[in-house]
Design an enzyme around this catalytic site. Sequence first.
Site, PDB file in Angstrom:
ATOM      1  N   TRP A  41      49.313  31.388  30.102  1.00  0.00           N
ATOM      2  CA  TRP A  41      50.403  30.895  29.237  1.00  0.00           C
ATOM      3  C   TRP A  41      51.384  30.022  29.999  1.00  0.00           C
ATOM      4  O   TRP A  41      51.743  30.319  31.138  1.00  0.00           O
ATOM      5  CB  TRP A  41      51.147  32.106  28.678  1.00  0.00           C
ATOM      6  CG  TRP A  41      52.488  31.793  28.090  1.00  0.00           C
ATOM      7  CD1 TRP A  41      53.682  31.715  28.760  1.00  0.00           C
ATOM      8  CD2 TRP A  41      52.783  31.515  26.717  1.00  0.00           C
ATOM      9  NE1 TRP A  41      54.695  31.405  27.879  1.00  0.00           N
ATOM     10  CE2 TRP A  41      54.171  31.281  26.622  1.00  0.00           C
ATOM     11  CE3 TRP A  41      52.007  31.443  25.555  1.00  0.00           C
ATOM     12  CZ2 TRP A  41      54.808  30.979  25.418  1.00  0.00           C
ATOM     13  CZ3 TRP A  41      52.654  31.144  24.356  1.00  0.00           C
ATOM     14  CH2 TRP A  41      54.030  30.928  24.292  1.00  0.00           C
ATOM     15  N   MET A  42      51.869  28.985  29.342  1.00  0.00           N
ATOM     16  CA  MET A  42      52.931  28.141  29.898  1.00  0.00           C
ATOM     17  C   MET A  42      53.983  27.866  28.819  1.00  0.00           C
ATOM     18  O   MET A  42      53.620  27.563  27.690  1.00  0.00           O
ATOM     19  CB  MET A  42      52.299  26.816  30.329  1.00  0.00           C
ATOM     20  CG  MET A  42      53.263  25.759  30.758  1.00  0.00           C
ATOM     21  SD  MET A  42      52.351  24.334  31.427  1.00  0.00           S
ATOM     22  CE  MET A  42      52.405  23.255  30.031  1.00  0.00           C
ATOM     23  N   ASN A  43      55.276  27.999  29.169  1.00  0.00           N
ATOM     24  CA  ASN A  43      56.298  27.413  28.282  1.00  0.00           C
ATOM     25  C   ASN A  43      57.175  26.460  29.073  1.00  0.00           C
ATOM     26  O   ASN A  43      56.611  25.617  29.805  1.00  0.00           O
ATOM     27  CB  ASN A  43      57.032  28.445  27.427  1.00  0.00           C
ATOM     28  CG  ASN A  43      57.755  29.558  28.131  1.00  0.00           C
ATOM     29  OD1 ASN A  43      57.139  30.460  28.677  1.00  0.00           O
ATOM     30  ND2 ASN A  43      59.061  29.530  28.141  1.00  0.00           N
ATOM     31  N   ASP A  44      58.465  26.519  28.974  1.00  0.00           N
ATOM     32  CA  ASP A  44      59.370  25.455  29.440  1.00  0.00           C
ATOM     33  C   ASP A  44      58.999  24.761  30.753  1.00  0.00           C
ATOM     34  O   ASP A  44      58.626  25.427  31.733  1.00  0.00           O
ATOM     35  CB  ASP A  44      60.759  26.022  29.724  1.00  0.00           C
ATOM     36  CG  ASP A  44      61.291  26.897  28.639  1.00  0.00           C
ATOM     37  OD1 ASP A  44      60.650  27.014  27.597  1.00  0.00           O
ATOM     38  OD2 ASP A  44      62.360  27.474  28.848  1.00  0.00           O
ATOM     39  N   ARG A 171      71.519  32.177  30.836  1.00  0.00           N
ATOM     40  CA  ARG A 171      70.279  31.684  31.485  1.00  0.00           C
ATOM     41  C   ARG A 171      70.151  30.161  31.554  1.00  0.00           C
ATOM     42  O   ARG A 171      70.908  29.427  30.958  1.00  0.00           O
ATOM     43  CB  ARG A 171      69.056  32.263  30.770  1.00  0.00           C
ATOM     44  CG  ARG A 171      68.956  31.991  29.292  1.00  0.00           C
ATOM     45  CD  ARG A 171      67.717  32.665  28.702  1.00  0.00           C
ATOM     46  NE  ARG A 171      67.658  32.500  27.268  1.00  0.00           N
ATOM     47  CZ  ARG A 171      68.199  33.341  26.392  1.00  0.00           C
ATOM     48  NH1 ARG A 171      68.837  34.424  26.806  1.00  0.00           N
ATOM     49  NH2 ARG A 171      68.105  33.103  25.096  1.00  0.00           N
TER      50      ARG A 171
HETATM   51  C1  FRU Z   1      63.329  28.750  26.352  1.00  0.00           C
HETATM   52  C2  FRU Z   1      63.395  30.092  27.046  1.00  0.00           C
HETATM   53  C3  FRU Z   1      64.485  30.088  28.089  1.00  0.00           C
HETATM   54  C4  FRU Z   1      64.032  31.155  29.030  1.00  0.00           C
HETATM   55  C5  FRU Z   1      62.539  30.997  29.000  1.00  0.00           C
HETATM   56  C6  FRU Z   1      61.787  32.288  29.150  1.00  0.00           C
HETATM   57  O1  FRU Z   1      62.103  28.430  25.837  1.00  0.00           O
HETATM   58  O2  FRU Z   1      63.607  31.107  26.089  1.00  0.00           O
HETATM   59  O3  FRU Z   1      65.772  30.292  27.576  1.00  0.00           O
HETATM   60  O4  FRU Z   1      64.563  30.967  30.307  1.00  0.00           O
HETATM   61  O5  FRU Z   1      62.213  30.415  27.760  1.00  0.00           O
HETATM   62  O6  FRU Z   1      60.429  32.072  29.326  1.00  0.00           O
END
Ligand code: FRU
Length: 498
Positions: A41-44, A171
Site C-alpha cells: 500500500w502507498m498513500n501520501d 500532523r
Molecule cells: C493524509 C493522511 C495524513 C497522515 C497520513 C497517514 O492522507 O491522513 O494526515 O499523516 O495520511 O498515512
Amino acid sequence: MVRLMERSERLNTARRYELEENCKIAKAERPGFHMYTPIGWMNDPNGFSLYKGVFHLFFQYHPYSTHWGPMHWGHYTTGDFIRWELQPCAMAPDMEYDKDGCFSGTAIEWNGQHVLMYTSVNESQDQNGRNTVRQTQSIAFGDGVNYQKYEGNPVITADFLPTGSSPADFRDPKLWWDEKGFWSMAGCKGNDGRGQLALFHSENLTDWKFMKILDESRDEYGKMWECPDFFSLEGRQILIVSPQFMTSDGKEIHNGNNSIYFTGDYDPDSMEWKRETPHMIDFGLDFYAPQTVLHEDGRRIMIGWLQNWDNYLLPDEYLWSGMMTVPRELTLKFGRLIQNPVRELENYRKNKCCYSNYELSSPNKRIELHGVKGRCIDLTVRLTQQEFKNFSIHLAAGQKYETVIHYDKERGILTTDRSRCGMRKDLLTERRIKLEKEDLEQIQLRILLDKYSIELFVNHGKYAMSTLIYTPLSAEGIFFETDGNASLDIEKYDIVTE
Ligand code: FRU
C-alpha cells in the site's frame, strides 16, 4: 552533536520484504509511466526534496498488505520525474513514540545531510479498551539512502500548542528554512475542533518553539487540515492544504477530502499571512495530499496521491495499491494555479499521430481515428469549431468498457464519467468542472491515459482532473462523438518508458 538511533530489525525486515516481493509484480501489470508502490500500500507523497542534486520522493507505505497499516516511509529517487529508482525503505515504525506509524512529513537538505521531519504516532489502550492517540513531530537524518532517527525525538509535542488543542490530531509537518532559521508548520485542531495550522521556529532543528496559529479552516473549508505546503511562486505565496470532511458548495468544492490552494501574501518578519478565496487543485475523484519541490532551474513541481480515501476500488488480485500523479509544473495566471505535466514527459513520446481540423460530423456516431488508440498515451485535442451541444471522448473503450470525458457546451460543464470503466463497488463515478465563460471559446484537452488512470488538463493547465480506472487492459479503443459538427486538432503520442 546530534545523537542518532541505530537501524532496527523492523526496518531491515521491510527492506528485505520489498525487494523479494517487488519482482512478483508482472511488468504487464505495472503502470506505464506513473510512480507506484513497490509492493503493498502507498498513500501520501512525503519528503519531496532535492538532496545533493537528486530528487527524492518518500511515501506513506505499508509493504505487507494492499491496505493501509502501520506506516513506513518508502523511498524513490529520480532524475527526471518519470523514471523512478527504488531505494530501500527509509523508516519503519520502530520506536515507542512512533510504534503506530511514521506519518506524513517533509524533507530538506541541511549541512550535507538529508533531514526528514515526520509525524510520530503512538497509540495506547487503557484497561477498558479506550484508545489514546498521541501525534508528535520527529526528525531523522540521512545520506540519501540510510536514515537515523534523532535520539531526542519527538522534537515537537502537542504540549507546545495553545491550551485545548487536540494531542490526537497534530500532523504532517512542512519543514523549510530561511535566513532566520528553521520553520515547521503542521496541521492541528483547536479546542473548538476546527482545523488549524501551527507555526514553529527553531535555530538548530532539534529545539522548537511555537510561534502562532498561522491559519484556520474557520468551519468554511473542512475540518482537520492535512498535509500543508507553503511556498512562494512568482511573487505570491501559496498555501496548499488537504482538508478532511469538506461539504460541497454546489460549484467547485466536493464533499469529502479535497486538496485546495490559497494564493496570498506572507511577511516572514511579522509572520502575517493574508489569503484569498481558495480553489480546488484537482477536480477529479482521485487526488489528495500533494507536495511540491523547487527545481534548481526555478520550476515548482507538485506531485499528488492518485487516490481517494473514501473509495477503495482495487481489484482483489492486485499485489499493489497506490500511485502518484505525473509530477506537474506550477505557474500562476490570473491568480490561478496552472498545472501542466512536467516537460520531461515529452522525452518519452513515441509514434506521433496528428489530425488537423478533422471534421467530426456524423451525429451520435462513435468515430475511431486511425492511429489513435492505446492505454499509455499523451493525447491533446483542440476543439477548433464547436457547432454542437455535446461532445465526448471515450477512453479505454472496448465492447463492455469505457470512461467518458464529456463536454456539455451549453452549460459549460466538463465531466469525467467512469461508470462503465469496469470497477465493481464504485458508487461515486462522476466529477465535473464548471468552466468559466472565457474558457469556452477554445477548449483544449490534454489527456494522460495510463493503464489505470486518466489525468486531464484543460486549457493549458487551468483545470486538472484525475481519475483511477481499473479497466481490463484489452480495452484500448478511443472514440470521438458529437451531436452536431466539431472540428478537431488532435496530437497523440504513445508514452514509452522502457
Ligand atoms: C493524509 C493522511 C495524513 C497522515 C497520513 C497517514 O492522507 O491522513 O494526515 O499523516 O495520511 O498515512
